[in-house]
Scaffold this active site. Structure first.
Site, PDB file in Angstrom:
ATOM      1  N   LYS A 241       0.851  -1.207   0.000  1.00 46.63           N
ATOM      2  CA  LYS A 241       0.000   0.000   0.000  1.00 46.63           C
ATOM      3  C   LYS A 241       0.882   1.251   0.000  1.00 46.63           C
ATOM      4  O   LYS A 241       0.605   2.217  -0.709  1.00 46.63           O
ATOM      5  CB  LYS A 241      -0.921   0.009   1.219  1.00 46.63           C
ATOM      6  CG  LYS A 241      -2.010  -1.043   1.130  1.00 46.63           C
ATOM      7  CD  LYS A 241      -3.022  -0.868   2.239  1.00 46.63           C
ATOM      8  CE  LYS A 241      -4.056  -1.965   2.164  1.00 46.63           C
ATOM      9  NZ  LYS A 241      -3.725  -3.135   3.008  1.00 46.63           N
ATOM     10  N   ARG A 317      -8.682  22.396  16.656  1.00 47.77           N
ATOM     11  CA  ARG A 317      -7.589  22.154  17.602  1.00 47.77           C
ATOM     12  C   ARG A 317      -7.007  23.496  18.046  1.00 47.77           C
ATOM     13  O   ARG A 317      -7.013  24.462  17.286  1.00 47.77           O
ATOM     14  CB  ARG A 317      -6.504  21.283  16.959  1.00 47.77           C
ATOM     15  CG  ARG A 317      -7.005  19.877  16.670  1.00 47.77           C
ATOM     16  CD  ARG A 317      -5.932  19.042  16.035  1.00 47.77           C
ATOM     17  NE  ARG A 317      -4.894  18.657  16.980  1.00 47.77           N
ATOM     18  CZ  ARG A 317      -4.977  17.608  17.812  1.00 47.77           C
ATOM     19  NH1 ARG A 317      -6.059  16.847  17.809  1.00 47.77           N
ATOM     20  NH2 ARG A 317      -3.983  17.323  18.624  1.00 47.77           N
ATOM     21  N   GLY A 357      -6.254  18.797  20.848  1.00 45.15           N
ATOM     22  CA  GLY A 357      -7.695  18.624  20.659  1.00 45.15           C
ATOM     23  C   GLY A 357      -8.482  19.026  21.891  1.00 45.15           C
ATOM     24  O   GLY A 357      -9.634  19.440  21.806  1.00 45.15           O
ATOM     25  N   ASP A 358      -7.866  18.865  23.065  1.00 42.31           N
ATOM     26  CA  ASP A 358      -8.539  19.254  24.301  1.00 42.31           C
ATOM     27  C   ASP A 358      -7.478  19.602  25.333  1.00 42.31           C
ATOM     28  O   ASP A 358      -6.282  19.579  25.027  1.00 42.31           O
ATOM     29  CB  ASP A 358      -9.456  18.120  24.811  1.00 42.31           C
ATOM     30  CG  ASP A 358      -8.667  16.882  25.197  1.00 42.31           C
ATOM     31  OD1 ASP A 358      -7.420  16.908  25.099  1.00 42.31           O
ATOM     32  OD2 ASP A 358      -9.282  15.888  25.618  1.00 42.31           O
ATOM     33  N   VAL A 359      -7.919  19.917  26.551  1.00 46.82           N
ATOM     34  CA  VAL A 359      -6.967  20.211  27.625  1.00 46.82           C
ATOM     35  C   VAL A 359      -7.118  19.108  28.672  1.00 46.82           C
ATOM     36  O   VAL A 359      -8.220  18.884  29.193  1.00 46.82           O
ATOM     37  CB  VAL A 359      -7.240  21.602  28.249  1.00 46.82           C
ATOM     38  CG1 VAL A 359      -6.196  21.916  29.324  1.00 46.82           C
ATOM     39  CG2 VAL A 359      -7.236  22.676  27.175  1.00 46.82           C
ATOM     40  N   ASP A 360      -6.026  18.395  28.921  1.00 47.57           N
ATOM     41  CA  ASP A 360      -6.032  17.309  29.905  1.00 47.57           C
ATOM     42  C   ASP A 360      -5.269  17.777  31.132  1.00 47.57           C
ATOM     43  O   ASP A 360      -4.059  17.992  31.066  1.00 47.57           O
ATOM     44  CB  ASP A 360      -5.346  16.069  29.326  1.00 47.57           C
ATOM     45  CG  ASP A 360      -6.030  15.563  28.058  1.00 47.57           C
ATOM     46  OD1 ASP A 360      -7.173  15.104  28.165  1.00 47.57           O
ATOM     47  OD2 ASP A 360      -5.421  15.659  26.964  1.00 47.57           O
TER      48      ASP A 360
HETATM   49  N1  DCP Z   1      -5.854   7.627  26.613  1.00 46.78           N
HETATM   50  C1  DCP Z   1      -5.629   6.266  26.431  1.00 46.78           C
HETATM   51  N2  DCP Z   1      -6.508   5.519  25.718  1.00 46.78           N
HETATM   52  C2  DCP Z   1      -7.583   6.082  25.147  1.00 46.78           C
HETATM   53  C3  DCP Z   1      -7.834   7.454  25.323  1.00 46.78           C
HETATM   54  C4  DCP Z   1      -6.935   8.195  26.069  1.00 46.78           C
HETATM   55  O1  DCP Z   1      -4.630   5.745  26.937  1.00 46.78           O
HETATM   56  N3  DCP Z   1      -8.420   5.331  24.456  1.00 46.78           N
HETATM   57  C5  DCP Z   1      -4.859   8.432  27.347  1.00 46.78           C
HETATM   58  C6  DCP Z   1      -3.706   8.746  26.434  1.00 46.78           C
HETATM   59  C7  DCP Z   1      -4.025  10.090  25.920  1.00 46.78           C
HETATM   60  C8  DCP Z   1      -4.641  10.732  27.147  1.00 46.78           C
HETATM   61  O2  DCP Z   1      -5.398   9.684  27.734  1.00 46.78           O
HETATM   62  O3  DCP Z   1      -2.905  10.778  25.457  1.00 46.78           O
HETATM   63  C9  DCP Z   1      -5.508  11.935  26.823  1.00 46.78           C
HETATM   64  O4  DCP Z   1      -6.514  11.565  25.897  1.00 46.78           O
HETATM   65  P1  DCP Z   1      -6.933  12.512  24.706  1.00 46.78           P
HETATM   66  O5  DCP Z   1      -8.102  11.875  24.048  1.00 46.78           O
HETATM   67  O6  DCP Z   1      -7.104  13.900  25.196  1.00 46.78           O
HETATM   68  O7  DCP Z   1      -5.728  12.404  23.670  1.00 46.78           O
HETATM   69  P2  DCP Z   1      -4.492  13.372  23.409  1.00 46.78           P
HETATM   70  O8  DCP Z   1      -4.392  14.426  24.433  1.00 46.78           O
HETATM   71  O9  DCP Z   1      -3.337  12.472  23.242  1.00 46.78           O
HETATM   72  O10 DCP Z   1      -4.799  14.011  21.987  1.00 46.78           O
HETATM   73  P3  DCP Z   1      -5.713  15.298  21.649  1.00 46.78           P
HETATM   74  O11 DCP Z   1      -4.795  16.382  21.257  1.00 46.78           O
HETATM   75  O12 DCP Z   1      -6.544  14.871  20.490  1.00 46.78           O
HETATM   76  O13 DCP Z   1      -6.516  15.616  22.855  1.00 46.78           O
HETATM   77 MG    MG Z   2      -5.991  15.621  24.916  1.00 47.26          MG
END
Ligand code: DCP
Ligand code: MG
EC number: 2.7.7.7
Length: 504
Positions: A241, A317, A357-360
């Protein structure tokens, strides 16, 4: 000595002894017999091997002879100050109606730190290797009086070719931060990953996500089929692919799967917060095609109503500065309520992504503070109008609490943003920090690696020494000390990867 004196003495031969009898290879009848006799003779019979008050562990003599197996069965038990003895000792005590000296029936252990997993990540040292090579059991000529030195039981070693298959053992950006190679290939494969996810085929979606991660980690421009296939995690089919994209600039499969109305509707609907593939498909079958259809005709949950109302904002974002501003608002509210809290930004922000995408937000509390503190923090942020919508009522996951909602910075022209707040106890800080930092793929990979090393990693802890015999868990294992993220890597015998290298 009168008969009565003798029987009184007999009743007390195990006085102050807390005895656990390991059921392995013992048989129900012998187990019951031992239990009754221990109780009749003044001892305490302890059911659980993990109990902290045990003074004696009794093991079937033939099992005790197999020192390797024996150590596995006892892995993680704090053996300090207790004796591990053969069933022969118990039988002798009962036969002689007196507490026989355990000396000749005991196992002898090396220094405690050699029995447990080391913190320096080097596995067994030369010294303990030496010990191990001499540590076979020695048995007296009559075969009864056995002495044992028990093996140090390190986590299972994986060969380097096996290790390479785990994404977590590789940096996610070998080519250097900000170096984007193979963008076209990744973009095409991402379209398939998104389509499969929206249609509920998580298994296929995960396959593409893993391939994308491997390509990203490769860190240079792929030019040939052979080169693609040489990447760990890329098989012949995926390499073909990649080659097709290199030659044609696009993938036929993308045309077939993604560029049709059904898929586009599924992808649109599953982007609405709180909508999964099953609901999206139902709506699609009902003839809904647009977000306007959903607003006017579909039956929506509260979450979906919020998701639809703020659809564009949630999809957008944000840049790192905005994440920081939102983090500061949460931090201020949290510290006003309890100054001993530790507040950190995790997720994609901590992995150094340019947009998020969000604030954690991870809030770590001293173990003596109640987890209900999250209700107060969210309440405070709601009161000031910063938190605007709750997506999920506060969720409890053992010792963790989680809030998911929407927030908006004060001032004109601010957008609604997704905000997740996690509250965890200090004792689980490092495993929680690693989990909420991600990426999700990194987490999956490092957990799988831990499992294949005979350990178990979660957002709560890293556990070692879980012993299973068939379906039975003979030993729940023990929690390893992991005060920092570095120590988790060390315990797993992995090279440390900072958050920026975990962006798989
Ligand atoms: N997480 C995980 N498994 C999932 C969802 C989340 O282990 N199915 C953990 C890892 C992620 C964190 O939680 O990094 C935060 O989840 P987010 O959905 O906020 O993902 P990100 O912060 O990595 O990306 P984004 O910028 O889209 O928020
Ligand atoms: Mg996040």
């Amino acid at each position: 000595m009168s008969k009565k004196d003798h029987s009184d003495k007999d009743k007390n031969i195990f006085k102050n002894y807390f005895i656990h009898v390991l059921p392995v290879e013992l048989g129900k009848k012998r187990m019951t017999l031992f239990k009754t006799q221990i109780l009749n003779k003044g001892g305490i019979f302890v059911d659980k091997l993990s109990a902290s008050n045990i003074t004696h562990i009794v093991i079937e003599d033939s099992v005790l002879l197999d020192s390797k197996r024996c150590m596995k069965l006892l892995n993680g038990v704090d053996l300090d100050g207790l004796k591990v003895v053969s069933t022969l000792w118990l039988s002798k005590c009962l036969k002689e109606s007196s507490c026989v000296d355990t000396k000749d029936y005991e196992m002898h252990f090396p220094e405690k730190e050699e029995c447990f997993v080391r913190m320096d990540g080097k596995g067994s040292s030369t010294d303990s290797d030496k010990k191990r090579s001499n540590n076979n059991c020695s048995i007296d000529e009559d075969g009864k009086n056995a002495k044992f030195v028990v093996e140090y039981s390190p986590p299972k070693k994986l060969k380097s070719v096996e290790l390479e298959k785990y994404a977590c053992t590789q940096s996610s950006n070998k080519g250097g931060i900000g170096m984007d190679y193979n963008c076209q290939v990744i973009a095409e494969l991402q379209k398939l990953a998104d389509a499969f996810r929206s249609n509920g085929d998580q298994w296929r979606a995960h396959g593409y996500v893993k391939a994308i991660s491997a390509i990203r980690a490769y860190g240079s421009e792929i030019k040939t089929f052979e080169e693609a296939q040489s990447i760990s995690g890329i098989g012949a089919k995926m390499a073909a692919k990649i080659c097709e994209i290199l030659e044609m600039g696009t993938l036929r499969k993308v045309g077939e799967i993604c560029n049709n109305e059904k898929n586009q509707v599924m992808e649109l609907f599953t982007k609405v917060w709180g909508v999964g593939p099953a609901t999206a498909q139902n709506w699609s079958i009902n003839g809904f095609r647009t977000l306007e259809d959903l607003k006017t005709k579909a039956h929506l949950t509260n979450q979906q109503k919020i998701g639809l109302k703020h659809f564009d904002d949630i999809q957008d974002r944000m840049i790192r500065e905005e994440v920081e501003e939102i983090g500061t608002m949460v931090k201020k509210a949290a510290l006003d309520i309890e100054p001993r809290l530790k507040v950190e930004l995790c997720g994609s922000y901590r992995r150094g992504k340019v947009t998020c995408g969000d604030v954690d937000v991870l809030i770590t509390k001293p173990d003596d503070i109640c987890i209900e503190i999250l209700i107060q923090i969210v309440g405070q942020l709601r009161e000031t109008g910063f938190i605007t919508d709750d997506l999920v009522k506060i969720e409890v996951n053992k010792t963790h609490k989680k809030y998911l909602g929407l927030c908006r910075l004060p001032g004109a022209n601010q957008r609604y943003r997704r905000l997740d707040i996690f509250v965890v106890p200090q004792s689980e800080y490092a495993t929680a920090l690693m989990h909420y930092t991600g990426s999700a793929l990194f987490n999956r990979s490092i957990r799988l690696l831990a499992t294949n090393k005979g350990m178990s990693l979660s957002e709560h802890s890293l556990t070692a020494g879980i012993v299973r015999e068939g379906k039975d868990i003979l030993n729940d294992g023990y929690i390893l000390p992991t005060p920092t993220e570095e120590s988790i890597f060390t315990q797993l015998e992995l090279q440390y990867r900072p958050p920026e290298e975990r962006d798989h």
